[in-house]
Enzyme design. Structure first.
Site, mmCIF file in Angstrom:
data_model
loop_
_atom_site.group_PDB
_atom_site.id
_atom_site.type_symbol
_atom_site.label_atom_id
_atom_site.label_comp_id
_atom_site.label_asym_id
_atom_site.label_seq_id
_atom_site.Cartn_x
_atom_site.Cartn_y
_atom_site.Cartn_z
ATOM 1 N N VAL A 86 0.851 -1.195 0.000
ATOM 2 C CA VAL A 86 0.000 0.000 0.000
ATOM 3 C C VAL A 86 0.889 1.249 0.000
ATOM 4 O O VAL A 86 1.702 1.458 0.898
ATOM 5 C CB VAL A 86 -0.946 -0.002 1.225
ATOM 6 C CG1 VAL A 86 -1.787 1.273 1.242
ATOM 7 C CG2 VAL A 86 -1.833 -1.241 1.228
ATOM 8 N N LYS A 87 0.700 2.050 -1.058
ATOM 9 C CA LYS A 87 1.539 3.237 -1.229
ATOM 10 C C LYS A 87 0.778 4.458 -0.719
ATOM 11 O O LYS A 87 -0.353 4.731 -1.147
ATOM 12 C CB LYS A 87 1.874 3.385 -2.719
ATOM 13 C CG LYS A 87 3.038 4.278 -3.019
ATOM 14 C CD LYS A 87 3.402 4.161 -4.505
ATOM 15 C CE LYS A 87 4.573 5.014 -4.878
ATOM 16 N NZ LYS A 87 4.774 5.020 -6.350
ATOM 17 N N LEU A 88 1.415 5.189 0.195
ATOM 18 C CA LEU A 88 0.757 6.286 0.908
ATOM 19 C C LEU A 88 1.570 7.571 0.761
ATOM 20 O O LEU A 88 2.804 7.522 0.812
ATOM 21 C CB LEU A 88 0.678 5.946 2.405
ATOM 22 C CG LEU A 88 -0.071 4.650 2.752
ATOM 23 C CD1 LEU A 88 0.391 4.101 4.096
ATOM 24 C CD2 LEU A 88 -1.579 4.912 2.753
#
Ligand code: G3P
Length: 217
Positions: A86-88
């Site tokens: 998950v890229k935040l």
């Protein structure tokens, strides 16, 4: 150093994978749009296609910028495939979401990092990867590689496990210099990987070997 490819182009991903040196894929909303992939359903389906093509981590970016939205989107992305990271974004709620996911054992990549302080925060929040954008720093006359060196020093000082993922890599010298200064991962376009193959002395040397072999046969 791990090699990730920074694209949503399936043909480029397949070519890098076929070379046998690919460790993962990173994407972002701009790269998806570049391939004409729009709409949530299509984007999610495209992530699944990418995961089916490679065996390593595949970063999938949330669009929400509030904590609840990032958690909801991140959970949906993580549920898509075990390879999804998950890229935040590096904003306050992104750091909170990073802590939330790392506490749950979900892999994260904190993106849009342009300073050592931001990288320190990402590591404190338990990020799996931190993505300093070296090319974009170079674009504004600031040495992107110096940032990688600073983060390396800080992470080594305290034994942070967060992997430095040099992003916005544009060319082969970025790749080589990232390897020299100890970046854990680099992500760049296909050309930054295949460009490493090229040397005129390899080409002329091979031509001569084949020519000499042919003389004796
Ligand atoms: O990995 C980040 C990357 O996609 C940004 O690259 O070339 O648009 O600065 P660039």
């Amino acid at each position: 150093m791990k090699f990730f490819i920074d694209t949503a182009n399936l043909s480029d991903i397949s070519e890098a994978e076929a070379l046998g040196v690919l460790d993962g894929v990173t994407t972002n909303p701009s790269l998806m749009a570049k391939e004409g992939i729009t709409g949530t359903e299509n984007i999610l389906a495209h992530y699944t296609k990418i995961c089916d093509l490679v065996s390593g981590d595949v970063s999938a970016e949330v669009i929400a910028t509030d904590l609840d939205g990032m958690i909801k989107e991140g959970e949906a992305l993580a549920a898509l495939h075990p390879q999804i990271v998950v890229k935040l974004p590096m904003i306050a709620d992104g750091v909170k979401a990073c802590k939330y996911f790392s506490d749950k054992g979900v892999k994260t990549n904190v993106t849009l990092v342009f300073s050592a302080g931001q990288a320190l925060l990402a590591a404190k929040a338990g990020a799996t990867y931190v993505s300093p954008f070296i090319g974009r720093l170079d674009d504004i006359s600031t040495d992107g590689l110096t940032l990688i060196e600073e983060i390396r020093m800080i992470y080594d000082n305290y034994g942070f496990q967060t992997q430095i993922l040099a992003a916005s890599v544009r060319h082969t010298m970025h790749v080589i210099n990232c390897a020299k200064i100890g970046s854990d991962v680099m992500t760049g376009p296909l050309s930054s990987i295949t460009g490493l193959l090229k040397h005129p002395l390899t080409d002329s040397g091979l031509a001569k070997f084949l020519e000499d072999y042919a003389k004796g046969n």
